[in-house]
Each structure stands twice: as structure tokens, then as C-alpha cells.
Write an enzyme that holds these catalytic residues in place. Sequence first.
Site, PDB file in Angstrom:
ATOM      1  N   ARG A   1       0.856  -1.191   0.000  1.00  0.00           N
ATOM      2  CA  ARG A   1       0.000   0.000   0.000  1.00  0.00           C
ATOM      3  C   ARG A   1       0.890   1.239   0.000  1.00  0.00           C
ATOM      4  O   ARG A   1       2.019   1.204   0.499  1.00  0.00           O
ATOM      5  CB  ARG A   1      -0.904   0.004   1.230  1.00  0.00           C
ATOM      6  CG  ARG A   1      -1.695   1.300   1.411  1.00  0.00           C
ATOM      7  CD  ARG A   1      -2.572   1.280   2.641  1.00  0.00           C
ATOM      8  NE  ARG A   1      -2.972   2.622   3.028  1.00  0.00           N
ATOM      9  CZ  ARG A   1      -3.778   2.906   4.043  1.00  0.00           C
ATOM     10  NH1 ARG A   1      -4.297   1.935   4.770  1.00  0.00           N
ATOM     11  NH2 ARG A   1      -4.073   4.155   4.330  1.00  0.00           N
ATOM     12  N   HIS A   2       0.373   2.346  -0.549  1.00  0.00           N
ATOM     13  CA  HIS A   2       1.046   3.629  -0.411  1.00  0.00           C
ATOM     14  C   HIS A   2       0.830   4.110   1.027  1.00  0.00           C
ATOM     15  O   HIS A   2      -0.236   4.635   1.371  1.00  0.00           O
ATOM     16  CB  HIS A   2       0.463   4.664  -1.380  1.00  0.00           C
ATOM     17  CG  HIS A   2       0.697   4.350  -2.824  1.00  0.00           C
ATOM     18  ND1 HIS A   2       1.951   4.325  -3.388  1.00  0.00           N
ATOM     19  CD2 HIS A   2      -0.166   4.057  -3.831  1.00  0.00           C
ATOM     20  CE1 HIS A   2       1.849   4.034  -4.678  1.00  0.00           C
ATOM     21  NE2 HIS A   2       0.570   3.860  -4.967  1.00  0.00           N
ATOM     22  N   VAL A   3       1.813   3.965   1.882  1.00  0.00           N
ATOM     23  CA  VAL A   3       1.678   4.381   3.274  1.00  0.00           C
ATOM     24  C   VAL A   3       3.072   4.618   3.841  1.00  0.00           C
ATOM     25  O   VAL A   3       4.034   3.917   3.504  1.00  0.00           O
ATOM     26  CB  VAL A   3       0.922   3.310   4.107  1.00  0.00           C
ATOM     27  CG1 VAL A   3       1.693   2.003   4.182  1.00  0.00           C
ATOM     28  CG2 VAL A   3       0.586   3.833   5.500  1.00  0.00           C
TER      29      VAL A   3
END
Length: 433
Positions: free
Chosen positions: A174-176
Site C-alpha cells: 500500500r502507499h503508506v
Amino acid sequence: MKKKQQQQQHGGAGGCPDTRPPAAAAAAGGGPGPGGGWRRRRPLSLLPFLSLRDYGFCMAALLLFCLGSLFYQLNGGPPHFLLDLRRYLGNSTYLDDHGPPPQKVLPFPSQVVYNRVGKCGSRTVVLLLRILSEKHGFNLVTSDIHNKTRLTKSEQMELIKNISTAEQPYLFTRHVHFLNFSRFGGDQPVYINIIRDPVNRFLSNYFFRRFGDWRGEQNHMIRTPSMRQEERYLDINVCILENYPECSNPRLFYIIPYFCGQHPRCREPGEWALERAKLNVNENFLLVGILEELEDVLLLLERFLPHYFKDVLSIYKNPEHRKLGNLTVTVKKTVPSPEAIQILYQRMRYEYEFYYYVKEQFHLLKRKFGLKSHIRKPRPRPEFFIPSPLETEEPIDDEEEDDEKWLEDIYKSGGKEVLLSPFHTLGTDTASG
């Protein structure tokens, strides 16, 4: 006469004397007792060898057994000590017939997180992971949230809980920004990531948000429908030279927070965030690769994590998917003027310091494994201007690509059957995100 009297005295026709007491003899024979009255015959017992006290004890044991059985069923299984005892004795077939299947022998590491940086080849890697997860049988965990990289404390706890309870071996992507699992009592997973030249990443994102890629002429309109036309066609040089928010800090301070973490200071351009990002790279990341050397990145991932990335390089190089890779290249990209590029270098000085640090570590790792770079000579490091004060206001989230929607678009275009084949892959320009 005398003989009959002797027989009566000895009590019997068999010549055996009656040794019972008179009361017992009378009860057995139904005759009168010592007082001349009659006594009832003793009823026959089902358990003649138990006393009333023993009988009560048996009933109490039976009650306890019934209660224990009820407790067993309400709790979904036998107590743990019984299972341990059965395993220890080794002569019970109960677990084989009714228990859970034998636990899967997990590879190490069995918990991997790819907190992918936007516009750094993540769509290519995600597609490869989908193919590899079907081929190797690991659990690929994705998220429906694509543009929220900074989380509150409660959101961090919830996400860490969801990740930690996934079936292992898993790979979460995930983009995190970096999450510290141990801070919330969880097992710290192994992290991997890929970064690229900061200016190239910025330019790719700038034009991608406005014009999309070759997957469709109108996909950028769907992605940024609220963008005004004058903003969509804003000249990149004007944006940089006139210090528009999108082309200045803190919006340009993008890569470091993915490695620094969720602390508020991680979003402020400066030495503190830079050093913390370097520390996390050294302590929590198995590999941080460079997109400009993607084939070497995939080769090292295959060596470090073979149960996830075995055969990834041969899949990636397959020419049948080059045409799909071309669809992810950002369109209408233009190069800013030298003056604008120099200003970007100045504004992104911490990003470049981090980029060159990671690149140096990556090349050291390649040399340990005997890998040689087959890329053109890198550009010299930029000469920075005298630094000016950097803004530290709250940055605005960049809109990231919805990977699920992207895959659906690819499937609808007729590439689904090819993508799901474990012996094919997507080839892409390293400039794609």
C-alpha cells in the site's frame, strides 16, 4: 427316631449345619424372627457391591462429566492441555480425524510489507506480485485506500492489527508511510521498497495527474475531475519559477516520509526526518532498490525472498508483455528549463541526499553478490544553491494511482488471460510509476 433328631439339630437334609444367626435364617426362610413376627425380603440391587455413599459419588462424577462436556462444546474444542497431552503421548488419532490440518511450514521471513512510494515503478511491481502470488501460493494483501499515507494513532493500530492477522506467508502492499509495528506490540515485518531520482519522480507525477498514460486518453479526467483547465495545462516552468504549491515544499518533500514514519516531524523537510529515514532503512528494510536499476532490484529480491520472488526476473523480461508495459508510461512529459531544474534541486536537497545514500547502499549490496551495473553513466550530483528557509506547513496528499482500478482496465482490454499466466510478465519503461 434318634437319627431324625440328630438331623434336625444339625439343620438340614444335606447334613450341613446352619451357621446363620437366627434373624438372618428367619429372613431368608420367610419365617418368624426372634420376636415371632415376619420381616420383608431385601430388594435386589443393580449394583449390589456399592454402598449408598459410593452410589452418590458416581452420580456426582457423572454430573461433572456432563458439565465438562457442555463446557467443551461451548468453547469449540478440547482444553489445550489435553491437546498437548495427546501430542505428547502420540498414540491418539483424534487430531488426525477431527483436529485442524498440520500447520504449514512457513518460510522466513513470512511477513513482508511493501509500502510502495508513488511513481517509483509500483504498478509494475504490483502486477508482478499478483502473478507471483498465484504461482508460489503466498497471500498478497492489498488495500482499498490508495491516497492516505499519514495515519492517526488509532488508524495505525487498526491497520497493524489487520496486517498482523493476515494468513502467513503474506506480502502487504500500500502507499503508506513507514509503520512501527513494535510500538503497538506487534511483530515487526520485513520491509522492502523502491525509489527513483527525485526530480524524475516529481515530473512523472506532475504530468501523470494531468494527462495520465497510454492506457486511455480520458483516464486522467476520471482521476482528477475537479482539476481546472488552467491548472491542468499549467506550464511546468511557470509552476516551478513562480513557486506554485505543487512545485515547492512541502509538496516536494515526498520520498523521505515513506521511510521516516508517522511522526509529525517526518513531514518537515530537514535533517531530523532525513536521519530518521536513514536509520529505518538500516534497521527495518531488507532492501531499498533504485528504479533506474530495476532488473538488479528484482534479482536481489529473488535471492533474498525466493518464496515470494522466485523467477520474477524471467517473468519481467518476457517480451510478450512489453506492449502492456508501454501502457503505463506517462504521456505529454516535457523537460523543464535548466534554471527550473536547478531550483528543483535546491528545493529537494534532502530528497537527493537520501536518494544518493540509498543508492550507495544498494551498490554496496550488489557488489557483495557480484552484480555489475549495466546502465549508462549516472549524471553528476547537482550543485545546490545556498539553502533558503523551507516551508513546514501541512502538506497536501498527492493523489495516487488506484491499482485495483488499473488492473480492471487492463483485464477489460483483453489482457486478463495473459496477466494470469505465471510464465509471463509486464515489461515497462523505468519511468513508469
